[in-house]
Scaffold this motif. Structure first.
Motif, PDB file in Angstrom:
ATOM      1  N   ALA A   1      -7.562   7.615   3.408  1.00  0.00           N
ATOM      2  CA  ALA A   1      -6.963   8.517   2.408  1.00  0.00           C
ATOM      3  C   ALA A   1      -5.466   8.731   2.646  1.00  0.00           C
ATOM      4  O   ALA A   1      -4.723   9.097   1.727  1.00  0.00           O
ATOM      5  CB  ALA A   1      -7.686   9.856   2.418  1.00  0.00           C
ATOM      6  N   GLY A   2      -5.027   8.561   3.901  1.00  0.00           N
ATOM      7  CA  GLY A   2      -3.609   8.775   4.205  1.00  0.00           C
ATOM      8  C   GLY A   2      -3.338   9.967   5.106  1.00  0.00           C
ATOM      9  O   GLY A   2      -2.184  10.343   5.324  1.00  0.00           O
ATOM     10  N   LYS A   3      -4.391  10.537   5.677  1.00  0.00           N
ATOM     11  CA  LYS A   3      -4.239  11.750   6.487  1.00  0.00           C
ATOM     12  C   LYS A   3      -3.393  11.510   7.740  1.00  0.00           C
ATOM     13  O   LYS A   3      -2.452  12.257   8.022  1.00  0.00           O
ATOM     14  CB  LYS A   3      -5.637  12.287   6.896  1.00  0.00           C
ATOM     15  CG  LYS A   3      -6.563  12.541   5.714  1.00  0.00           C
ATOM     16  CD  LYS A   3      -7.946  13.012   6.152  1.00  0.00           C
ATOM     17  CE  LYS A   3      -8.719  12.056   7.054  1.00  0.00           C
ATOM     18  NZ  LYS A   3      -9.117  10.778   6.422  1.00  0.00           N
TER      19      LYS A   3
ATOM     20  N   PRO B   1     -11.594  10.895   2.643  1.00  0.00           N
ATOM     21  CA  PRO B   1     -12.281   9.704   3.158  1.00  0.00           C
ATOM     22  C   PRO B   1     -11.378   8.867   4.054  1.00  0.00           C
ATOM     23  O   PRO B   1     -10.153   9.034   4.039  1.00  0.00           O
ATOM     24  CB  PRO B   1     -12.667   8.935   1.885  1.00  0.00           C
ATOM     25  CG  PRO B   1     -11.807   9.485   0.803  1.00  0.00           C
ATOM     26  CD  PRO B   1     -11.464  10.881   1.176  1.00  0.00           C
TER      27      PRO B   1
ATOM     28  N   ILE C   1       0.843  -1.209   0.000  1.00  0.00           N
ATOM     29  CA  ILE C   1       0.000   0.000   0.000  1.00  0.00           C
ATOM     30  C   ILE C   1       0.875   1.255   0.000  1.00  0.00           C
ATOM     31  O   ILE C   1       1.838   1.332   0.754  1.00  0.00           O
ATOM     32  CB  ILE C   1      -0.894   0.043   1.261  1.00  0.00           C
ATOM     33  CG1 ILE C   1      -1.847  -1.157   1.276  1.00  0.00           C
ATOM     34  CG2 ILE C   1      -1.669   1.351   1.363  1.00  0.00           C
ATOM     35  CD1 ILE C   1      -2.521  -1.354   2.626  1.00  0.00           C
TER      36      ILE C   1
HETATM   37  N1  ADP Z   1       0.825   0.945  10.373  1.00  0.00           N
HETATM   38  C1  ADP Z   1       0.220   0.597   9.235  1.00  0.00           C
HETATM   39  N2  ADP Z   1       0.463  -0.608   8.654  1.00  0.00           N
HETATM   40  C2  ADP Z   1      -0.134  -0.952   7.496  1.00  0.00           C
HETATM   41  N3  ADP Z   1      -0.988  -0.166   6.816  1.00  0.00           N
HETATM   42  C3  ADP Z   1      -1.275   1.038   7.345  1.00  0.00           C
HETATM   43  C4  ADP Z   1      -0.685   1.488   8.577  1.00  0.00           C
HETATM   44  N4  ADP Z   1      -1.148   2.751   8.846  1.00  0.00           N
HETATM   45  C5  ADP Z   1      -1.989   3.045   7.841  1.00  0.00           C
HETATM   46  N5  ADP Z   1      -2.055   2.033   6.938  1.00  0.00           N
HETATM   47  C6  ADP Z   1      -2.861   2.035   5.690  1.00  0.00           C
HETATM   48  O1  ADP Z   1      -2.557   3.236   5.006  1.00  0.00           O
HETATM   49  C7  ADP Z   1      -3.720   3.804   4.414  1.00  0.00           C
HETATM   50  C8  ADP Z   1      -3.928   5.209   4.947  1.00  0.00           C
HETATM   51  O2  ADP Z   1      -4.338   5.128   6.316  1.00  0.00           O
HETATM   52  P1  ADP Z   1      -4.477   6.404   7.240  1.00  0.00           P
HETATM   53  O3  ADP Z   1      -3.287   7.254   7.069  1.00  0.00           O
HETATM   54  O4  ADP Z   1      -4.795   5.927   8.600  1.00  0.00           O
HETATM   55  O5  ADP Z   1      -5.746   7.117   6.589  1.00  0.00           O
HETATM   56  P2  ADP Z   1      -6.751   8.223   7.184  1.00  0.00           P
HETATM   57  O6  ADP Z   1      -6.140   8.794   8.416  1.00  0.00           O
HETATM   58  O7  ADP Z   1      -6.923   9.211   6.073  1.00  0.00           O
HETATM   59  O8  ADP Z   1      -8.024   7.505   7.472  1.00  0.00           O
HETATM   60  C9  ADP Z   1      -4.850   2.821   4.728  1.00  0.00           C
HETATM   61  O9  ADP Z   1      -4.986   1.956   3.629  1.00  0.00           O
HETATM   62  C10 ADP Z   1      -4.349   2.109   5.949  1.00  0.00           C
HETATM   63  O10 ADP Z   1      -4.919   0.821   6.043  1.00  0.00           O
END
Ligand code: ADP
Ligand code: MG
Length: 239
Positions: free
Chosen positions: A43-45, A40, A19
């Motif tokens: 999104a990666g925020k 959404p 990812i």
């Molecule tokens: N520590 C992690 N390990 C694996 N995947 C992660 C981790 N943190 C986030 N992700 C993935 O990265 C993407 C962005 O997540 P995130 O930054 O939490 O989004 P948001 O805060 O916008 O909801 C998602 O697909 C999430 O599942």
């Protein structure tokens, strides 16, 4: 680099296995701004602000803060340079009282005598409206008050930049109003980066909005521009 910018990222990228949570993000935040970061779920925020604060390492790209390249600086040194933050995950010490929580946070970045630290801690508690709860154990506080305590802990670090990840999540209407008032007040001294789902909060607080989707910035503009943006409507605001 634009010298007006407090924070800048260049081609910032973070992979988790297959990812790409943050994908080639060029972002800049002017000194004194109140910026909202929306998008959404997934999104990666949170990943983006985790990179900025140094909770996690970038896969590639650069981050500069207050005219310094901080890409490889550990989190505590970023705090020392003026970054404060509260995260989606509650970060209070539940067994300590309110005063002790804020006092601990204030200590991290404070130079001066103990009595000044004490009165500074009291001032912050007053500012967020928790002074009457100062001897209450943090873990026993109502949820909304725990969130305010987290903000107090962020403010206690006297940040140049305060990053808030979904601060109003779980707050009641009246508490959200108090929160908005507080942010307006502290924004005189502090640049704000706010991840927020509540659109009323976003539209009334933010001077500028950045929209992320699938790891990328898909739009940026004033609240009016973002509301009128078709790509944003499709990705986020539900058509
Ligand atoms: N520590 C992690 N390990 C694996 N995947 C992660 C981790 N943190 C986030 N992700 C993935 O990265 C993407 C962005 O997540 P995130 O930054 O939490 O989004 P948001 O805060 O916008 O909801 C998602 O697909 C999430 O599942
Ligand atoms: Mg998140």
């Amino acid at each position: 680099m634009d010298t007006m910018n407090l924070l800048e990222t260049q081609k910032l990228t973070r992979h988790f296995g297959g990812i790409t949570a943050v994908d080639d993000v060029n972002f800049s935040l002017k000194d004194g701004e109140i910026r909202a970061l929306i998008g959404p779920n997934g999104a990666g925020k949170t990943t983006f602000v985790s990179l900025v604060t140094g909770r996690i390492e970038a896969s590639s790209g650069r981050i500069s803060f207050a005219h310094e390249d901080i890409t490889h600086l550990p989190a505590h040194k970023r705090i020392a340079r003026g970054m404060g933050y509260t995260f989606q995950i509650t970060s209070i010490f539940p067994d300590l009282d309110c005063f002790e929580n804020v006092h601990l946070a204030a200590q991290r970045n404070f130079e001066g005598p103990a009595r000044k630290l004490y009165s500074f801690t009291r001032m912050i508690l007053e500012q967020v409206g928790l002074n009457t709860y100062r001897t209450d154990i943090a873990g026993d506080l109502a949820y909304g008050h725990q969130r305010l305590l987290e903000i107090a802990m962020g403010l206690a670090q006297r940040p140049k930049l305060l990053i808030l990840d979904e601060p109003t999540q779980g707050l009641a209407g009246g508490e959200i109003k108090d929160f908005m008032h507080l942010i307006r007040e502290v924004s005189d001294r502090t640049t704000i980066l706010l991840i927020e789902h509540n659109m009323d909060v976003v539209m009334s607080l933010a001077e500028k909005i950045t929209v992320m989707d699938q790891g990328k910035i898909i739009a940026e503009g004033t609240p009016e521009e973002i509301q009128a943006n078709e790509a944003v409507q499709t990705a986020y605001l539900g058509g």
